[in-house]
Design a protein around this motif. Structure first.
Motif, PDB file in Angstrom:
ATOM      1  N   LEU A  20       0.822  -1.207   0.000  1.00 38.17           N
ATOM      2  CA  LEU A  20       0.000   0.000   0.000  1.00 38.17           C
ATOM      3  C   LEU A  20       0.861   1.263   0.000  1.00 38.17           C
ATOM      4  O   LEU A  20       0.493   2.266  -0.618  1.00 38.17           O
ATOM      5  CB  LEU A  20      -0.954  -0.013   1.195  1.00 38.17           C
ATOM      6  CG  LEU A  20      -2.068  -1.051   1.080  1.00 38.17           C
ATOM      7  CD1 LEU A  20      -2.797  -1.203   2.407  1.00 38.17           C
ATOM      8  CD2 LEU A  20      -3.037  -0.700  -0.031  1.00 38.17           C
ATOM      9  N   GLY A  21       2.006   1.220   0.665  1.00 40.06           N
ATOM     10  CA  GLY A  21       2.924   2.350   0.617  1.00 40.06           C
ATOM     11  C   GLY A  21       3.414   2.623  -0.795  1.00 40.06           C
ATOM     12  O   GLY A  21       3.476   3.770  -1.235  1.00 40.06           O
ATOM     13  N   ARG A  22       3.734   1.552  -1.509  1.00 38.27           N
ATOM     14  CA  ARG A  22       4.188   1.703  -2.895  1.00 38.27           C
ATOM     15  C   ARG A  22       3.073   2.230  -3.799  1.00 38.27           C
ATOM     16  O   ARG A  22       3.341   2.829  -4.831  1.00 38.27           O
ATOM     17  CB  ARG A  22       4.726   0.388  -3.433  1.00 38.27           C
ATOM     18  CG  ARG A  22       6.035  -0.023  -2.751  1.00 38.27           C
ATOM     19  CD  ARG A  22       6.710  -1.188  -3.438  1.00 38.27           C
ATOM     20  NE  ARG A  22       6.899  -0.982  -4.864  1.00 38.27           N
ATOM     21  CZ  ARG A  22       7.828  -0.197  -5.422  1.00 38.27           C
ATOM     22  NH1 ARG A  22       8.657   0.496  -4.656  1.00 38.27           N
ATOM     23  NH2 ARG A  22       7.926  -0.094  -6.724  1.00 38.27           N
ATOM     24  N   MET A  23       1.824   2.039  -3.393  1.00 33.36           N
ATOM     25  CA  MET A  23       0.683   2.538  -4.158  1.00 33.36           C
ATOM     26  C   MET A  23       0.234   3.926  -3.675  1.00 33.36           C
ATOM     27  O   MET A  23      -0.803   4.430  -4.077  1.00 33.36           O
ATOM     28  CB  MET A  23      -0.501   1.562  -4.039  1.00 33.36           C
ATOM     29  CG  MET A  23      -0.224   0.183  -4.594  1.00 33.36           C
ATOM     30  SD  MET A  23      -0.004   0.212  -6.387  1.00 33.36           S
ATOM     31  CE  MET A  23       1.763  -0.023  -6.540  1.00 33.36           C
ATOM     32  N   ARG A  62      10.163  -3.062   8.698  1.00 26.77           N
ATOM     33  CA  ARG A  62       9.772  -1.718   9.115  1.00 26.77           C
ATOM     34  C   ARG A  62      10.700  -0.652   8.523  1.00 26.77           C
ATOM     35  O   ARG A  62      10.251   0.437   8.156  1.00 26.77           O
ATOM     36  CB  ARG A  62       9.753  -1.605  10.632  1.00 26.77           C
ATOM     37  CG  ARG A  62       8.530  -2.242  11.265  1.00 26.77           C
ATOM     38  CD  ARG A  62       8.571  -2.098  12.767  1.00 26.77           C
ATOM     39  NE  ARG A  62       7.341  -2.541  13.380  1.00 26.77           N
ATOM     40  CZ  ARG A  62       6.774  -1.929  14.419  1.00 26.77           C
ATOM     41  NH1 ARG A  62       7.355  -0.867  14.958  1.00 26.77           N
ATOM     42  NH2 ARG A  62       5.654  -2.393  14.931  1.00 26.77           N
ATOM     43  N   ALA A  63      11.976  -0.959   8.438  1.00 29.62           N
ATOM     44  CA  ALA A  63      12.928  -0.007   7.840  1.00 29.62           C
ATOM     45  C   ALA A  63      12.608   0.214   6.360  1.00 29.62           C
ATOM     46  O   ALA A  63      12.677   1.348   5.873  1.00 29.62           O
ATOM     47  CB  ALA A  63      14.355  -0.516   8.009  1.00 29.62           C
ATOM     48  N   GLU A  64      12.235  -0.835   5.659  1.00 26.14           N
ATOM     49  CA  GLU A  64      11.862  -0.690   4.245  1.00 26.14           C
ATOM     50  C   GLU A  64      10.576   0.121   4.111  1.00 26.14           C
ATOM     51  O   GLU A  64      10.468   0.991   3.240  1.00 26.14           O
ATOM     52  CB  GLU A  64      11.703  -2.056   3.594  1.00 26.14           C
ATOM     53  CG  GLU A  64      13.011  -2.790   3.416  1.00 26.14           C
ATOM     54  CD  GLU A  64      12.841  -4.174   2.807  1.00 26.14           C
ATOM     55  OE1 GLU A  64      11.725  -4.513   2.343  1.00 26.14           O
ATOM     56  OE2 GLU A  64      13.829  -4.926   2.793  1.00 26.14           O
ATOM     57  N   ILE A  65       9.611  -0.144   4.963  1.00 21.39           N
ATOM     58  CA  ILE A  65       8.322   0.554   4.908  1.00 21.39           C
ATOM     59  C   ILE A  65       8.496   2.036   5.232  1.00 21.39           C
ATOM     60  O   ILE A  65       7.779   2.891   4.700  1.00 21.39           O
ATOM     61  CB  ILE A  65       7.314  -0.118   5.866  1.00 21.39           C
ATOM     62  CG1 ILE A  65       6.949  -1.516   5.338  1.00 21.39           C
ATOM     63  CG2 ILE A  65       6.073   0.736   6.051  1.00 21.39           C
ATOM     64  CD1 ILE A  65       6.248  -2.395   6.342  1.00 21.39           C
ATOM     65  N   ALA A  66       9.469   2.372   6.079  1.00 22.09           N
ATOM     66  CA  ALA A  66       9.704   3.760   6.469  1.00 22.09           C
ATOM     67  C   ALA A  66      10.023   4.659   5.279  1.00 22.09           C
ATOM     68  O   ALA A  66       9.880   5.885   5.366  1.00 22.09           O
ATOM     69  CB  ALA A  66      10.824   3.837   7.506  1.00 22.09           C
ATOM     70  N   ALA A  67      10.411   4.085   4.164  1.00 20.29           N
ATOM     71  CA  ALA A  67      10.699   4.873   2.967  1.00 20.29           C
ATOM     72  C   ALA A  67       9.432   5.457   2.336  1.00 20.29           C
ATOM     73  O   ALA A  67       9.518   6.333   1.481  1.00 20.29           O
ATOM     74  CB  ALA A  67      11.434   4.010   1.935  1.00 20.29           C
ATOM     75  N   TYR A  68       8.258   4.992   2.780  1.00 17.91           N
ATOM     76  CA  TYR A  68       6.996   5.420   2.191  1.00 17.91           C
ATOM     77  C   TYR A  68       6.243   6.292   3.199  1.00 17.91           C
ATOM     78  O   TYR A  68       5.739   5.811   4.206  1.00 17.91           O
ATOM     79  CB  TYR A  68       6.162   4.198   1.773  1.00 17.91           C
ATOM     80  CG  TYR A  68       6.914   3.376   0.764  1.00 17.91           C
ATOM     81  CD1 TYR A  68       6.937   3.748  -0.579  1.00 17.91           C
ATOM     82  CD2 TYR A  68       7.674   2.280   1.160  1.00 17.91           C
ATOM     83  CE1 TYR A  68       7.671   3.026  -1.505  1.00 17.91           C
ATOM     84  CE2 TYR A  68       8.411   1.552   0.244  1.00 17.91           C
ATOM     85  CZ  TYR A  68       8.411   1.937  -1.082  1.00 17.91           C
ATOM     86  OH  TYR A  68       9.153   1.232  -1.999  1.00 17.91           O
TER      87      TYR A  68
END
Length: 136
Positions: A20-23, A62-68
């Motif tokens: 969802l972050g990527r979207m 979580r670290a990857e998701i933080a980019a969004y």
């Protein structure tokens, strides 16, 4: 208002948050910190993470998701969820949250039989998953 509320911070919830972050969807992931694999020392049979500690996998995710910027993660529990005309209303750590959609990624909870010593060995020497523990 959030586009999506994800209840559960394990692998399924984290994957949903990343997607969802990527979207570019405004998303709230709520993680109670209660995991089915809490007693497991290593995740197994998970591509690129075979043998890694579940806490490490969650931390990396979580670290990857933080980019969004559209994804927020709260370490809390959803204590109430009701449907509204436009979506859902949730109680999260005393706050009221409005969302259009809800993803339940809460996983499972094992109900162990009352066998002496089983609970202490669960996830280590006693396991229910041959894919996770069959080789070892």
């Amino acid at each position: 208002m959030y586009d999506a509320l994800i209840i559960g911070g394990g692998p399924a919830g984290l994957q949903a948050a990343l997607t969802l972050g990527r979207m570019h969807r405004r998303t709230l992931l709520v993680d109670s910190g209660e995991y089915r694999n809490a007693r497991v020392h290593h995740a197994q049979n998970l591509l690129t993470n075979d043998g890694r500690a579940p806490a490490d996998i969650r931390s990396r995710a979580r670290a990857e998701i933080a980019a969004y910027a559209t994804v927020e993660i709260r370490d809390a529990a959803v204590t109430a969820l009701t449907q509204t005309d436009g979506g859902f209303r949730a109680k999260v750590a005393g706050d009221e949250v409005l969302t259009r959609h809800v993803i339940l990624a809460t996983g499972l909870h094992d109900e162990l039989p009352a066998i002496l010593g089983l609970a202490e060995q669960w996830g280590d020497r006693a396991a229910n998953c041959p894919f996770c523990h069959g080789h070892e």
